[in-house]
Design an enzyme around this catalytic site. Structure first.
Site, PDB file in Angstrom:
ATOM      1  N   ASP A 173      54.839  51.409  26.311  1.00  0.00           N
ATOM      2  CA  ASP A 173      53.564  51.408  27.017  1.00  0.00           C
ATOM      3  C   ASP A 173      52.529  50.664  26.178  1.00  0.00           C
ATOM      4  O   ASP A 173      52.175  51.101  25.079  1.00  0.00           O
ATOM      5  CB  ASP A 173      53.123  52.856  27.259  1.00  0.00           C
ATOM      6  CG  ASP A 173      51.869  52.964  28.117  1.00  0.00           C
ATOM      7  OD1 ASP A 173      51.294  51.919  28.486  1.00  0.00           O
ATOM      8  OD2 ASP A 173      51.455  54.103  28.420  1.00  0.00           O
TER       9      ASP A 173
ATOM     10  N   ASP B   5      51.991  46.943  32.401  1.00  0.00           N
ATOM     11  CA  ASP B   5      51.889  47.229  30.967  1.00  0.00           C
ATOM     12  C   ASP B   5      52.912  48.232  30.462  1.00  0.00           C
ATOM     13  O   ASP B   5      52.827  48.689  29.322  1.00  0.00           O
ATOM     14  CB  ASP B   5      50.479  47.715  30.614  1.00  0.00           C
ATOM     15  CG  ASP B   5      50.054  48.922  31.440  1.00  0.00           C
ATOM     16  OD1 ASP B   5      50.777  49.300  32.381  1.00  0.00           O
ATOM     17  OD2 ASP B   5      48.973  49.484  31.153  1.00  0.00           O
ATOM     18  N   GLU B   6      53.906  48.591  31.286  1.00  0.00           N
ATOM     19  CA  GLU B   6      54.917  49.558  30.867  1.00  0.00           C
ATOM     20  C   GLU B   6      56.306  49.057  31.241  1.00  0.00           C
ATOM     21  O   GLU B   6      56.482  48.408  32.276  1.00  0.00           O
ATOM     22  CB  GLU B   6      54.687  50.920  31.535  1.00  0.00           C
ATOM     23  CG  GLU B   6      53.325  51.532  31.267  1.00  0.00           C
ATOM     24  CD  GLU B   6      53.150  52.868  31.969  1.00  0.00           C
ATOM     25  OE1 GLU B   6      54.119  53.653  32.021  1.00  0.00           O
ATOM     26  OE2 GLU B   6      52.051  53.127  32.492  1.00  0.00           O
TER      27      GLU B   6
END
Length: 241
Positions: free
Chosen positions: A9, A103-104
């Site tokens: 993350d 974003d993960e």
């Protein structure tokens, strides 16, 4: 063979990209907002977070918490560019990289352990590489399934690695509030709380039939998640919808 799953993350990703684009923002309280006059905070720097600024705050509320807050506009093409570059680093360790938003990502590194070491070692190497090569930080959860890996990456931020194993998950995961589990949103939390389920451990020990009546098919599914029984695969790029 026991799987080794990572969930990576990117910490405060939008704000981190803003600071990469404008180094003059480094070390300052920054908030990325949809509208710099009265928008919602989409991301904030660690400096802004120290003042209590949260994602979802209305900008004027965030500025009350942090009078020196610097609002900046989002740059989605830049986020996509850096997200792809980060994923290219992940793919140097495994071809099983499944994005979960911009974003993960989940990574299945089960087959990579002989080359790169165990999951915790790979997580540490990725954290150091992203700081060194991208000037970005990640928090990484390492576990034997996707749900607990995701939970692990949320437990310690920023720039941390958290290991959730079969040996420690009851001690480390079960005391957490039930809403910490993936797929337990506000409405589901409310229903579970009304039934006396407040922690992930409560959910793991819950009655299958009662949970099914309460949440239909999602009840037993969430119970399996809480018990570490998720076996969903990490998808390769060619398998993504």
């Amino acid at each position: 063979m026991e799987r080794t799953i990572l969930h990576c993350d990117l910490n405060n990703f939008y704000a981190g990209v803003a600071c990469k684009k404008d180094p003059g923002l480094r070390g300052k309280p920054v908030a990325v907002c949809g509208n710099p006059a009265h928008g919602i905070v989409l991301s904030k720097s660690q400096e802004a977070k120290k003042y209590g600024v949260k994602t979802g705050d209305v900008l004027w509320e965030a500025q009350q918490k942090c009078p020196g807050l610097i609002p900046v506009l989002p740059d989605f093409p830049a986020y996509l560019k850096f997200s792809r570059e980060v994923q290219n680093i992940y793919r140097q360790y495994t071809d099983q990289v499944e994005p979960f938003g911009i974003d993960e990502c989940w990574l299945d590194v089960t087959g990579s352990r002989r080359l790169f070491g165990d999951g915790a070692h790979i997580a540490e190497e990725l954290r150091h590489r992203l700081v060194r090569e991208m000037d970005l930080t990640i928090s990484v959860g390492v576990s034997f399934n996707k749900i607990f890996a995701k939970l692990g990456s949320d437990m310690k931020k920023p720039d941390q690695t958290t290991l959730i194993s079969r040996e420690n998950y009851q001690k480390s995961v079960w005391p957490l509030p039930v809403e910490a589990l993936l797929m337990v949103g506000r409405s589901t939390k409310k229903k579970l709380n009304q039934y006396g389920i407040y922690t992930i451990g409560d959910l793991a020990r819950g009655s299958v039939s009662a949970l099914e009546k309460l949440l239909w098919i999602n009840g037993p599914k969430l119970r399996r998640y809480a018990r570490g029984e998720d076996d969903s695969p990490v998808l390769r790029e060619s398998e993504l919808p």
